[in-house]
Design a protein around this motif. Structure first.
Motif: not given
Length: 484
Positions: A208-217
């Motif tokens: 769910e977090l990844a689908e939000s677009g808020y994650l970055s490396l």
């Protein structure tokens, strides 16, 4: 500027030339970085020679751009007599060790430095010139300003630069990730495109977090540099680069000193090679004043109908443009339905029509010879399956007949769109064309790969025409996962 197109096999080489390329680049056997492309082998050199004769003045570049191990050098030496049979104008190499051998065995062929050599400065270009190279295929990391500086410093060195297609997230494509995860070395031609694989983010509520677009490396020693992570229905994009597209910036590339525009894609389809080559041909012709921008516009617009990811101008203007990653596989709203071959002359058409009449007579004869019980059962079956009743093709005044090679299923109820080198797109309505089995002369309601067919149509078609149909599974704005 020269327009250089990819050709993964003989068929694609034809379409590259037919749709406007000044030159095409191929790979031979296992010595090219696109091992999974068909490449060229056996007696295909005869077909290549025929194409060069059919398209006089067109050049042929051969990619020998792997990193050669000792065994590869010996294997290449053992194949030199075979390679000599190809009408090669230039070799594209990255491994400097192969240069003396090429200069000795192929003295008339030019040497081009592969983009894998990462030549991005004028001192390197000057060194390659001293070694006997005629052209540098610049590393994708070079800017237009740097290209101008290289050209000013080494004016007699030809410069080739990518203008369209996929880019690699690794430096000049020298990726170690593929070898690490799969044992398939990108430098030996076996890149498995691991940067676009279906990764999972493992943590509570990670999807769910990844689908939000808020994650970055963020790499530990590079604070403030972020690479987006996005998870879709069938993929997770971490380090997937955008496609480069410079169709609207060719004047800038020319001003910078680019001599040859290179289209990426020896593993891409015939449809891709034809439409992308055609778009850049028309754009270049407009730039040179041979046609107007209005005349070129519909061909350029067709780039949106070729499988692609989001586009960027790469490193040419700003590194920030190249650093933006994307998600999803490339996609297109169309399927390539068929290739159009030679027009069938009147005598050949007559033979097909006569076969149709004979097929119907033979069918009726066999039906009439049945006993009453069998005839009743057969009649019931034919009423339930009317497609089993052969219908002879009939000659139509003013119609044309062409060899038709189906690649995807084509149904006579569909709207066909015809693509040619000099016509952006021609819509052909159902009822204005027919499919005929050339062996039986009878009508077909559909055709797909492996079923010989001819197209009987109300309109004349140009040589090299392609037929496309709408892809029912395509959804605008949603890129499907097409696999690896």
């Amino acid at each position: 500027m020269e327009l250089l197109s990819p050709a993964g096999n003989v068929e694609k080489l034809y379409y590259a030339y037919a749709y406007g390329a000044d030159a095409a680049y191929i790979g031979l056997k296992k010595f090219s970085l696109r091992v999974k492309a068909d490449n060229f082998y056996d007696e295909e050199y005869k077909k290549v020679i025929e194409l060069k004769q059919r398209f006089p003045g067109r050049k042929l570049h051969c990619a020998l751009n792997i990193s050669f191990h000792n065994d590869d050098i010996e294997a290449f030496k053992n194949n030199i007599d075979y390679f000599r049979q190809y009408p090669i104008d230039a070799f594209i190499v990255q491994d400097i060790g192969i240069v003396p051998l090429l200069q000795k065995e192929f003295p008339d062929a030019a040497l081009h430095v592969s983009t894998q050599a990462s030549c991005i400065n004028y001192e390197a270009a000057r060194m390659y010139k001293a070694l006997g190279f005629k052209r540098v295929v610049l590393g994708r990391e070079v800017s237009l300003d740097e290209i101008r500086q290289i050209k000013d410093a080494v004016p007699d060195m030809e410069l080739e630069a990518f203008c369209h297609g996929a880019m690699c997230i690794a430096y000049a494509g020298r990726c170690l990730l593929s070898a690490y995860l799969t044992g398939r070395s990108a430098q030996s031609g076996f890149c498995s495109h691991t940067c676009r694989w279906d990764y999972s983010v493992v943590a509570r509520n990670a999807k769910e977090l990844a689908e939000s677009g808020y994650l970055s490396l963020e790499e530990g020693k590079r604070p403030g540099e972020y690479f987006p992570v996005y998870e879709g229905d069938d993929f997770t994009a971490v380090l997937s680069s955008k496609d480069i597209n410079m169709i609207h910036h060719l004047a800038d590339m020319k001003t910078a000193g680019v001599d040859s525009l290179k289209i990426e894609g020896r593993m891409k389809s015939v449809y891709y090679v034809a439409l992308v080559t055609r778009a850049y041909r028309k754009a270049l012709d407009a730039l040179d004043g041979k046609i107007t921008e209005e005349e070129a516009s519909p061909f350029i617009a067709e780039l949106d109908n070729v499988a692609h990811r989001e586009s960027t101008t790469g490193f040419y203007y700003s590194r920030r443009d190249a650093d933006k990653t994307t998600s999803g596989a490339s996609d297109s709203p169309y399927l390539l339905a068929a290739e159009i071959g030679a027009e069938i002359p009147a005598a050949g058409q007559t033979v097909i029509f006569e076969r149709g009449a004979e097929s119907v007579r033979e069918f009726n004869k066999n039906f009439d010879s049945l006993c009453p019980e069998a005839k009743t059962a057969r009649d019931r079956d034919l009423r339930e399956h009317p497609e089993k009743v052969p219908v002879a093709s009939q000659q139509q005044n003013g119609w044309y007949m062409y060899d038709f090679t189906p690649l995807n299923k084509t149904d006579i109820s569909q709207l066909l769109e015809i693509i040619t080198p000099d016509r952006a797109v021609q819509a052909v309505e159902p009822g204005t064309w027919q499919l005929i089995d050339p062996e039986t002369g009878t009508m077909r309601k559909w055709a797909f790969d492996g079923h010989p067919c001819v197209l009987y149509i109300q309109y004349p078609l140009e040589s090299g025409a392609l037929v496309r149909t709408k892809d029912a599974g395509y959804i605008a704005g949603q890129f499907r996962d097409a696999g690896r």
